[in-house]
Design an enzyme around this catalytic site. Structure first.
Site, PDB file in Angstrom:
ATOM      1  CD  GLU A  75      20.132  -4.304  11.494  1.00  0.00           C
ATOM      2  OE1 GLU A  75      21.271  -3.826  11.331  1.00  0.00           O
ATOM      3  OE2 GLU A  75      19.566  -5.007  10.645  1.00  0.00           O
TER       4      GLU A  75
ATOM      5  CE  LYS B 193      20.975 -10.316   6.139  1.00  0.00           C
ATOM      6  NZ  LYS B 193      20.136  -9.305   5.445  1.00  0.00           N
TER       7      LYS B 193
END
Length: 424
Positions: free
Chosen positions: A205, A337
């Site tokens: 990330e 999500k």
């Protein structure tokens, strides 16, 4: 004019070099939408199923040709001719076609790709940006970012068990300024790590994964970097954690092995409470394991009044699990999500349920991302006020920040950056 005339799926690669699904949707009037589906590393047991081929001779079993075949076959056959502007009809048609409780027959990766691409095509037909098409005229709140600058847990090969250490530029006046602050702190942290002889390679990330000794060691390093970059910790910038505690919950204990700790749920709650007391940590995600409801209740009762407690694996963006969590008083915030639930309609339902229960909502990426920036638009569309989309490195993360900057510019004087107001 907005009838779907063609749906085409393909296999592309995500930011980890693994296959994922991309879908194109074409409408009768020539309008077009394209969406690529993300994928997680630490996944909740209750998430909708991501369909993988399992053929070890191809992409080590991670291929998605079965999901692509579902898009180009069963799904296309069922949806061609439907109106792209009827999002719920499209999504319900795919859910019914799949016929399983977790989208395991067609794959949530196939279904989500079509769901998002159809929404983008409908927005294109209306001549509207996606955030305006989905959110209407009230969509104007830019999200405060949670910027993941140090990685541990499943996102790194180091002794730290907490998965993400994040900064939140709550004192900034705009998303553009927040991104600048984050970038300056990120590069200051990189310099500090390098000076100490620590690794500055970035993880999935975009955050660093240095070989630090403990959770507090990582927090101290970040605090020093915030100060060295010229910002005031606790006022300009606050901290957030993603513990991903499911990953180190074994036999009823939280095994923080990097620190030699084996904690009961009550002790884990106290461990986190001590961190909140000693550092300006305003948000903790997955501080307890996904099915440790007693632990979640203990944590919420202990610090839920002063700290945002975000349920990711706990809720998996699923309205049914969220509803039960609200009834039981677990957590006070929903991580959103889109691929955990698998359709845009269900995602919006979950956000709406959270807001009605006075739970906050945080739009989120996955560790396996693409250049697709849909979640930036959805963060604004839902006025959720917060987004998790990684660090200030890797183009798959920066694509979302750059899209938010564009949206803010487009909104002009209407744009609102809430800053610390997100915490009430």
């Amino acid at each position: 004019m907005t009838a779907i005339i063609d749906i085409h799926g393909r296999e592309i690669l995500d930011s980890r070099g693994n296959p994922t699904v991309e879908v194109d949707v074409l409408l009768e009037d020539g309008s077009f939408g394209r969406a690529a589906v993300p994928s997680g590393a630490s996944t909740g047991a209750h998430e909708a199923v991501e369909l993988r081929d399992g053929d070890k001779g191809r992409y080590l079993g991670k291929g998605v040709t079965k999901a692509v075949a579902a898009v180009n076959g069963d799904i296309a056959e069922a949806l061609v001719g439907l109106d792209a502007e009827d999002q719920r009809e499209i999504d319900m048609a795919m859910i019914d076609l799949d016929g399983t409780p977790n989208k395991s027959r067609l794959g949530a990766n196939a279904i989500l790709g079509v769901s998002l691409a159809a929404a983008k095509a409908a927005a294109d037909a209306r001549g509207l940006p996606l955030y305006r098409y989905v959110g209407g005229v009230s969509a104007r709140t830019l999200p405060v970012p949670m910027m993941n600058i140090i990685n541990g847990g499943e996102h790194a090969d180091n002794p730290i068990d907490v998965q993400e250490f994040m900064i939140m530029p709550v004192g900034a006046g705009s998303i553009a300024e927040a991104v600048r602050w984050g970038s300056e702190i990120f590069h200051t942290l990189k310099k500090g790590l390098s000076q100490k002889g620590l690794a500055t390679a970035v993880g999935d990330e975009g955050g660093f994964a240095p070989n630090l000794a403990s959770t507090r060691d990582a927090l101290d390093f970040i605090a020093a970097s915030v100060d060295q970059a010229g910002f005031k910790l606790g006022t300009d910038v606050v901290l957030a954690l993603d513990c991903a505690a499911t990953e180190f919950f074994r036999n009823g204990k939280y095994e923080i092995s990097g620190e030699g700790l084996s904690l009961s749920p009550e002790q884990m709650a106290e461990y986190l409470a001590a961190l909140v007391k000693d550092y300006p940590i305003k948000s903790i995600e997955d501080g307890m394991s996904e099915d440790d409801f007693a632990g979640w209740k203990a944590l919420t009762d202990l610090i839920g009044g002063t700290c945002q407690l975000v349920g990711d694996d706990l809720f998996v963006t699923n309205p049914a699990r969220l509803e039960q969590g609200i009834k039981d008083g677990l957590a006070n915030s929903l991580l959103v999500k889109v691929n955990q639930i698998g359709t845009l309609s269900e995602t919006l339902d979950a956000v709406d349920m959270a807001h009605r229960a006075r739970y906050s909502a945080v739009m989120s990426h996955r560790s396996g991302e693409t250049e697709d920036a849909t979640i930036a638009d959805l963060a604004v569309a839902t006025n959720c006020g917060q987004i998790k989309t990684g660090s200030l490195a890797r183009s798959d993360r920066l694509a979302k920040y750059n899209q938010l900057i564009r949206i803010e510019e487009e909104l002009g004087d209407m744009a609102r950056y809430p800053g610390a107001a997100i915490f009430g």
